[in-house]
Design a protein around this motif. Structure first.
Motif, PDB file in Angstrom:
ATOM      1  N   GLY A 174     -29.860 -18.881  22.892  1.00 39.09           N
ATOM      2  CA  GLY A 174     -29.757 -17.772  21.957  1.00 39.09           C
ATOM      3  C   GLY A 174     -29.999 -16.440  22.639  1.00 39.09           C
ATOM      4  N   PRO A 175     -29.724 -15.324  21.949  1.00 41.43           N
ATOM      5  CA  PRO A 175     -29.874 -13.994  22.545  1.00 41.43           C
ATOM      6  C   PRO A 175     -31.333 -13.612  22.759  1.00 41.43           C
ATOM      7  CG  PRO A 175     -29.247 -13.830  20.227  1.00 41.43           C
ATOM      8  CD  PRO A 175     -29.172 -15.276  20.585  1.00 41.43           C
ATOM      9  N   VAL A 176     -31.582 -12.857  23.842  1.00 43.76           N
ATOM     10  CA  VAL A 176     -32.917 -12.353  24.150  1.00 43.76           C
ATOM     11  C   VAL A 176     -32.798 -10.899  24.611  1.00 43.76           C
ATOM     12  CG1 VAL A 176     -33.788 -14.627  24.820  1.00 43.76           C
ATOM     13  CG2 VAL A 176     -32.847 -13.104  26.561  1.00 43.76           C
ATOM     14  N   GLY A 177     -33.923 -10.159  24.536  1.00 46.53           N
ATOM     15  CA  GLY A 177     -33.946  -8.796  25.029  1.00 46.53           C
ATOM     16  C   GLY A 177     -34.130  -8.755  26.536  1.00 46.53           C
ATOM     17  N   LEU A 178     -33.485  -7.793  27.178  1.00 50.14           N
ATOM     18  CA  LEU A 178     -33.548  -7.648  28.627  1.00 50.14           C
ATOM     19  C   LEU A 178     -33.680  -6.167  28.970  1.00 50.14           C
ATOM     20  CD1 LEU A 178     -33.160  -8.896  31.516  1.00 50.14           C
ATOM     21  CD2 LEU A 178     -30.708  -8.476  31.216  1.00 50.14           C
ATOM     22  N   ILE A 179     -34.624  -5.851  29.849  1.00 48.94           N
ATOM     23  CA  ILE A 179     -34.836  -4.476  30.279  1.00 48.94           C
ATOM     24  C   ILE A 179     -33.984  -4.190  31.515  1.00 48.94           C
ATOM     25  CG2 ILE A 179     -36.501  -2.768  31.078  1.00 48.94           C
ATOM     26  CD1 ILE A 179     -36.867  -3.577  28.189  1.00 48.94           C
ATOM     27  N   VAL A 180     -33.081  -3.211  31.385  1.00 51.86           N
ATOM     28  CA  VAL A 180     -32.277  -2.752  32.523  1.00 51.86           C
ATOM     29  C   VAL A 180     -33.026  -1.590  33.163  1.00 51.86           C
ATOM     30  CG1 VAL A 180     -30.097  -1.743  33.265  1.00 51.86           C
ATOM     31  CG2 VAL A 180     -30.123  -3.466  31.441  1.00 51.86           C
ATOM     32  N   PRO A 181     -33.400  -1.707  34.429  1.00 50.43           N
ATOM     33  CA  PRO A 181     -34.133  -0.612  35.072  1.00 50.43           C
ATOM     34  C   PRO A 181     -33.232   0.601  35.326  1.00 50.43           C
ATOM     35  CG  PRO A 181     -33.609  -2.309  36.669  1.00 50.43           C
ATOM     36  CD  PRO A 181     -33.184  -2.850  35.332  1.00 50.43           C
ATOM     37  N   PRO A 182     -33.775   1.802  35.341  1.00 52.60           N
ATOM     38  CA  PRO A 182     -32.967   2.994  35.638  1.00 52.60           C
ATOM     39  C   PRO A 182     -32.329   2.889  37.028  1.00 52.60           C
ATOM     40  CG  PRO A 182     -35.112   3.617  34.754  1.00 52.60           C
ATOM     41  CD  PRO A 182     -35.178   2.150  35.037  1.00 52.60           C
ATOM     42  N   GLY A 183     -31.113   3.385  37.134  1.00 48.38           N
ATOM     43  CA  GLY A 183     -30.426   3.373  38.425  1.00 48.38           C
ATOM     44  C   GLY A 183     -29.866   2.021  38.808  1.00 48.38           C
ATOM     45  N   ALA A 184     -29.575   1.183  37.826  1.00 51.07           N
ATOM     46  CA  ALA A 184     -29.035  -0.149  38.121  1.00 51.07           C
ATOM     47  C   ALA A 184     -27.549  -0.068  38.436  1.00 51.07           C
ATOM     48  CB  ALA A 184     -29.263  -1.078  36.935  1.00 51.07           C
ATOM     49  N   SER A 185     -27.146  -0.712  39.495  1.00 55.67           N
ATOM     50  CA  SER A 185     -25.743  -0.711  39.905  1.00 55.67           C
ATOM     51  C   SER A 185     -25.093  -2.055  39.606  1.00 55.67           C
ATOM     52  CB  SER A 185     -25.622  -0.412  41.403  1.00 55.67           C
ATOM     53  OG  SER A 185     -26.139   0.853  41.720  1.00 55.67           O
ATOM     54  N   THR A 186     -23.775  -2.064  39.614  1.00 56.22           N
ATOM     55  CA  THR A 186     -23.042  -3.322  39.489  1.00 56.22           C
ATOM     56  C   THR A 186     -23.449  -4.271  40.613  1.00 56.22           C
ATOM     57  OG1 THR A 186     -21.128  -2.355  38.391  1.00 56.22           O
ATOM     58  CG2 THR A 186     -20.747  -4.362  39.650  1.00 56.22           C
ATOM     59  N   GLY A 187     -23.674  -5.532  40.261  1.00 54.32           N
ATOM     60  CA  GLY A 187     -24.057  -6.528  41.255  1.00 54.32           C
ATOM     61  C   GLY A 187     -25.549  -6.804  41.296  1.00 54.32           C
ATOM     62  N   ARG A 188     -26.346  -5.927  40.691  1.00 54.14           N
ATOM     63  CA  ARG A 188     -27.784  -6.175  40.685  1.00 54.14           C
ATOM     64  C   ARG A 188     -28.071  -7.390  39.810  1.00 54.14           C
ATOM     65  NH1 ARG A 188     -32.706  -1.816  39.978  1.00 54.14           N
ATOM     66  NH2 ARG A 188     -34.418  -3.324  40.108  1.00 54.14           N
ATOM     67  N   VAL A 189     -28.970  -8.252  40.255  1.00 54.88           N
ATOM     68  CA  VAL A 189     -29.269  -9.487  39.543  1.00 54.88           C
ATOM     69  C   VAL A 189     -30.687  -9.423  38.988  1.00 54.88           C
ATOM     70  CG1 VAL A 189     -29.511 -11.990  39.716  1.00 54.88           C
ATOM     71  CG2 VAL A 189     -27.676 -10.826  40.964  1.00 54.88           C
ATOM     72  N   LEU A 190     -30.799  -9.634  37.693  1.00 59.29           N
ATOM     73  CA  LEU A 190     -32.090  -9.727  37.019  1.00 59.29           C
ATOM     74  C   LEU A 190     -32.337 -11.182  36.645  1.00 59.29           C
ATOM     75  CD1 LEU A 190     -31.754  -6.634  34.637  1.00 59.29           C
ATOM     76  CD2 LEU A 190     -32.648  -6.703  36.979  1.00 59.29           C
ATOM     77  N   ARG A 191     -33.595 -11.573  36.607  1.00 55.43           N
ATOM     78  CA  ARG A 191     -33.932 -12.975  36.381  1.00 55.43           C
ATOM     79  C   ARG A 191     -34.709 -13.139  35.070  1.00 55.43           C
ATOM     80  NH1 ARG A 191     -34.528 -17.416  39.936  1.00 55.43           N
ATOM     81  NH2 ARG A 191     -34.085 -15.988  41.672  1.00 55.43           N
ATOM     82  N   LEU A 192     -34.243 -14.057  34.233  1.00 55.96           N
ATOM     83  CA  LEU A 192     -34.957 -14.437  33.025  1.00 55.96           C
ATOM     84  C   LEU A 192     -35.642 -15.770  33.295  1.00 55.96           C
ATOM     85  CD1 LEU A 192     -32.279 -13.526  30.323  1.00 55.96           C
ATOM     86  CD2 LEU A 192     -34.413 -12.322  30.790  1.00 55.96           C
ATOM     87  N   LYS A 193     -36.937 -15.716  33.518  1.00 56.11           N
ATOM     88  CA  LYS A 193     -37.701 -16.899  33.928  1.00 56.11           C
ATOM     89  C   LYS A 193     -37.700 -17.970  32.844  1.00 56.11           C
ATOM     90  CE  LYS A 193     -40.381 -18.486  37.300  1.00 56.11           C
ATOM     91  NZ  LYS A 193     -39.880 -18.658  38.675  1.00 56.11           N
ATOM     92  N   GLY A 194     -37.388 -19.204  33.247  1.00 60.69           N
ATOM     93  CA  GLY A 194     -37.460 -20.334  32.335  1.00 60.69           C
ATOM     94  C   GLY A 194     -36.349 -20.402  31.306  1.00 60.69           C
ATOM     95  N   ARG A 195     -35.309 -19.565  31.450  1.00 59.90           N
ATOM     96  CA  ARG A 195     -34.214 -19.549  30.486  1.00 59.90           C
ATOM     97  C   ARG A 195     -33.010 -20.355  30.972  1.00 59.90           C
ATOM     98  NH1 ARG A 195     -35.259 -18.028  25.254  1.00 59.90           N
ATOM     99  NH2 ARG A 195     -36.869 -16.394  25.253  1.00 59.90           N
ATOM    100  N   GLY A 196     -33.225 -21.184  31.985  1.00 56.73           N
ATOM    101  CA  GLY A 196     -32.142 -22.012  32.500  1.00 56.73           C
ATOM    102  C   GLY A 196     -32.161 -23.405  31.906  1.00 56.73           C
ATOM    103  N   VAL A 197     -31.747 -24.383  32.702  1.00 56.55           N
ATOM    104  CA  VAL A 197     -31.605 -25.764  32.243  1.00 56.55           C
ATOM    105  C   VAL A 197     -32.946 -26.475  32.287  1.00 56.55           C
ATOM    106  CG1 VAL A 197     -30.436 -27.964  32.638  1.00 56.55           C
ATOM    107  CG2 VAL A 197     -29.234 -25.809  33.065  1.00 56.55           C
ATOM    108  N   ALA A 198     -33.276 -27.144  31.206  1.00 53.78           N
ATOM    109  CA  ALA A 198     -34.485 -27.976  31.151  1.00 53.78           C
ATOM    110  C   ALA A 198     -34.040 -29.433  31.214  1.00 53.78           C
ATOM    111  CB  ALA A 198     -35.271 -27.708  29.874  1.00 53.78           C
ATOM    112  N   ARG A 199     -34.247 -30.064  32.347  1.00 56.80           N
ATOM    113  CA  ARG A 199     -33.821 -31.460  32.500  1.00 56.80           C
ATOM    114  C   ARG A 199     -34.809 -32.407  31.824  1.00 56.80           C
ATOM    115  NH1 ARG A 199     -30.267 -32.866  37.026  1.00 56.80           N
ATOM    116  NH2 ARG A 199     -29.707 -31.009  38.201  1.00 56.80           N
ATOM    117  N   ALA A 200     -34.283 -33.533  31.360  1.00 62.39           N
ATOM    118  CA  ALA A 200     -35.134 -34.562  30.779  1.00 62.39           C
ATOM    119  C   ALA A 200     -36.078 -35.110  31.851  1.00 62.39           C
ATOM    120  CB  ALA A 200     -34.275 -35.688  30.201  1.00 62.39           C
ATOM    121  N   GLY A 201     -37.368 -35.188  31.531  1.00 57.98           N
ATOM    122  CA  GLY A 201     -38.347 -35.735  32.458  1.00 57.98           C
ATOM    123  C   GLY A 201     -38.915 -34.725  33.429  1.00 57.98           C
TER     124      GLY A 201
END
Length: 315
Positions: free
Chosen positions: A240-267
């Motif tokens: 689902g959607p979440v809020g994300l803070i874009v820092p000032p001076g962000a350029s195309t290609g910059r990567v931000l990380r949302l911790k723990g928002r990826g795949v949760a494998r069984a076990g």
């Protein structure tokens, strides 16, 4: 079908587990009969690579194949000592109507045992009992949506005989992964256990998300003012959607990380992350005020983002 699973996957015996997985996924896409309906040899190739992957993906079965204990299909290899026991059985064992001499071929011995079983006698002379064998494994393919694979889901497949079979897709299932349903394959022989159903999962691509291991990759468009001034934006995730803070001076290609928002494998306790790559998007038809502002800014500022690139290109 090659007896060597390494040969079937086009790999050396020194291949790592990751190389085995990557080779299998690639071959599934190029050899699966449903994805290659005009290729007459696709089904045979797919069966070969699926059987090879079943042997090599598990460290224990891979070690047993390397040691010569099982063949390329995972079946037990006959033990030589077992044949020698027959070849050196007492002479009177060969004089009870079987007609084998001391130098009999073990293959002839076993053939005669099976013939005698068919006539209803003779097999017990060698200690054989009622013949039993496990049923063959049945192989199927199942295409599932991207989010069903990463979140986990349940679905049903219809078998060739018309029977419906429920399949549980564990969360974190990967493209090309094979699920094993115990006892859902072909029936056994002589009271032997049924085989298993092997379900190869093909994950449909998602229009927004991509997967890298347990991480989710996303390209997020932002406006010029969000790139320059920063700000809070909304980003989609697999949950689902979440809020994300874009820092000032962000350029195309910059990567931000949302911790723990990826795949949760069984076990597994820890989930992957979502990596958000920013992409500055210019309005398709900038209004006059924006044009005037940028024209004035260009005249009064000497910023050139290509200076460092030009210097590095000369080294």
């Amino acid at each position: 079908m090659p007896d060597d699973p390494y040969e079937a996957l086009g790999l050396p015996k020194s291949a790592t587990a990751d190389e085995i997985k990557k080779a299998y996924r690639k071959l599934v896409r190029t050899s699966h009969p449903d994805l290659n309906p005009d290729d007459a040899g696709a089904e045979a190739r797919f069966k070969a690579i699926a059987a090879a992957y079943e042997v090599l993906k598990d460290p224990e079965t891979r070690a047993r194949f390397d040691a010569g204990e099982i063949d390329g299909l995972g079946a037990e290899r006959p033990q030589r000592q077992y044949y020698r026991d027959f070849a050196h059985a007492p002479d009177n064992a060969y004089q009870q109507g079987h007609g084998f001499g001391a130098n009999a071929d073990p293959a002839d011995i076993f053939a005669e045992i099976l013939r005698n079983r068919g006539r209803g006698h003779g097999a017990d002379d060698f200690g054989a009992r009622d013949f039993q064998a496990a049923g063959a494994d049945a192989r199927y393919t199942l295409e599932v949506p991207f989010l069903d694979a990463v979140r986990g889901s349940k679905t049903k497949i219809t078998l060739p005989g018309g029977q419906s079979l429920e399949v549980k897709i564990p969360r974190g299932t990967e493209d090309g992964q094979t699920l094993r349903l115990r006892g859902k394959g072909s029936p056994g022989f002589g009271g032997g256990p049924p085989g298993d159903a092997l379900i190869t999962v093909l994950v449909r691509p998602h229009p927004v998300f991509r997967r890298d291991g347990d991480d989710i990759l996303l390209i997020l468009p932002i406006t010029i003012d969000e790139a320059v001034l920063g700000g809070k934006v909304t980003a989609p995730t697999i949950d689902g959607p979440v809020g994300l803070i874009v820092p000032p001076g962000a350029s195309t290609g910059r990567v931000l990380r949302l911790k723990g928002r990826g795949v949760a494998r069984a076990g597994r306790k820890l989930s992957g992350d979502q990596k958000v790559e920013l992409k500055v998007v210019v309005p398709p038809d900038p209004d006059e005020s924006l044009r005037e502002f940028l024209s004035e800014w260009r005249q009064n500022h000497g910023f050139d983002p290509r200076i460092d690139l030009m210097k590095r290109a000369e080294t």
